[in-house]
Motif scaffolding. Structure first.
Motif, PDB file in Angstrom:
ATOM      1  N   ALA A  72     -14.201 -30.709 -28.412  1.00  0.00           N
ATOM      2  CA  ALA A  72     -13.365 -30.804 -27.169  1.00  0.00           C
ATOM      3  C   ALA A  72     -11.557 -30.256 -27.185  1.00  0.00           C
ATOM      4  O   ALA A  72     -11.386 -29.800 -26.356  1.00  0.00           O
ATOM      5  N   LEU A  73     -11.111 -31.710 -28.086  1.00  0.00           N
ATOM      6  CA  LEU A  73      -9.495 -31.224 -28.280  1.00  0.00           C
ATOM      7  C   LEU A  73      -9.075 -29.744 -28.584  1.00  0.00           C
ATOM      8  O   LEU A  73      -8.453 -29.264 -28.450  1.00  0.00           O
ATOM      9  N   THR A  74      -9.925 -29.072 -29.361  1.00  0.00           N
ATOM     10  CA  THR A  74      -9.585 -27.541 -30.142  1.00  0.00           C
ATOM     11  C   THR A  74     -10.141 -26.870 -28.260  1.00  0.00           C
ATOM     12  O   THR A  74      -8.604 -26.309 -28.294  1.00  0.00           O
ATOM     13  N   VAL A  75     -10.143 -26.833 -28.099  1.00  0.00           N
ATOM     14  CA  VAL A  75     -10.772 -26.210 -25.969  1.00  0.00           C
ATOM     15  C   VAL A  75     -10.121 -26.901 -25.750  1.00  0.00           C
ATOM     16  O   VAL A  75      -9.189 -25.533 -24.676  1.00  0.00           O
ATOM     17  N   TYR A  76      -9.850 -27.693 -25.290  1.00  0.00           N
ATOM     18  CA  TYR A  76      -8.914 -28.343 -24.109  1.00  0.00           C
ATOM     19  C   TYR A  76      -7.003 -27.823 -24.362  1.00  0.00           C
ATOM     20  O   TYR A  76      -6.591 -27.645 -23.627  1.00  0.00           O
ATOM     21  N   PHE A  77      -6.593 -27.682 -26.285  1.00  0.00           N
ATOM     22  CA  PHE A  77      -4.963 -27.588 -26.314  1.00  0.00           C
ATOM     23  C   PHE A  77      -5.016 -26.018 -26.819  1.00  0.00           C
ATOM     24  O   PHE A  77      -4.125 -25.170 -25.451  1.00  0.00           O
ATOM     25  N   ALA A  78      -6.034 -25.252 -26.409  1.00  0.00           N
ATOM     26  CA  ALA A  78      -6.399 -24.229 -26.261  1.00  0.00           C
ATOM     27  C   ALA A  78      -6.646 -23.533 -24.495  1.00  0.00           C
ATOM     28  O   ALA A  78      -5.392 -22.164 -24.839  1.00  0.00           O
ATOM     29  N   PHE A  79      -6.998 -23.544 -24.166  1.00  0.00           N
ATOM     30  CA  PHE A  79      -7.476 -23.113 -22.350  1.00  0.00           C
ATOM     31  C   PHE A  79      -6.927 -23.790 -21.391  1.00  0.00           C
ATOM     32  O   PHE A  79      -7.027 -23.761 -20.504  1.00  0.00           O
ATOM     33  N   HIS A  80      -6.660 -25.977 -21.635  1.00  0.00           N
ATOM     34  CA  HIS A  80      -6.215 -26.491 -20.178  1.00  0.00           C
ATOM     35  C   HIS A  80      -6.765 -26.427 -19.563  1.00  0.00           C
ATOM     36  O   HIS A  80      -6.319 -26.606 -18.476  1.00  0.00           O
TER      37      HIS A  80
END
Length: 96
Positions: A7-15
């Motif tokens: 979840a954190l990786t996807v959030y920082f990648a795509f916002h």
């Protein structure tokens, strides 16, 4: 831990919160499928081990020799058992 890091990786990648939710759900589904498959594999393997143990137990009883001679009925039954034991020995030599 896997879901949080995903979840954190996807959030920082795509916002995007929507992408995070969808990706986290997909990851959770994959984890559940992997867990279910591993449980099925363990059940299957324990069945194979159990059958191999029963086969080895049967072969072990075939190789035992009795101390006293059997009577006629036992001799007839025992000769059939010995034939089956000989067949099992032949099969066990062929198996890895």
């Amino acid at each position: 831990m896997v879901l949080c890091s995903t979840a954190l990786t996807v959030y920082f990648a795509f916002h995007s919160i929507g992408t995070v939710v969808v990706t986290t759900l997909a990851c959770s589904l994959l984890l559940q499928l992997a867990y279910f498959a591993s449980v099925l594999f363990l059940i299957w393997r324990s069945g194979c081990i159990s059958r191999a143990g029963q086969r080895a137990e049967h072969l072990g009883s075939c190789w035992e020799v009795g101390p006293e001679p059997p009577d006629l009925d036992e001799a007839t039954n025992e000769s059939a058992d010995l034939l089956q034991c000989d067949q099992m020995r032949a099969i066990s030599l062929l198996l890895p």
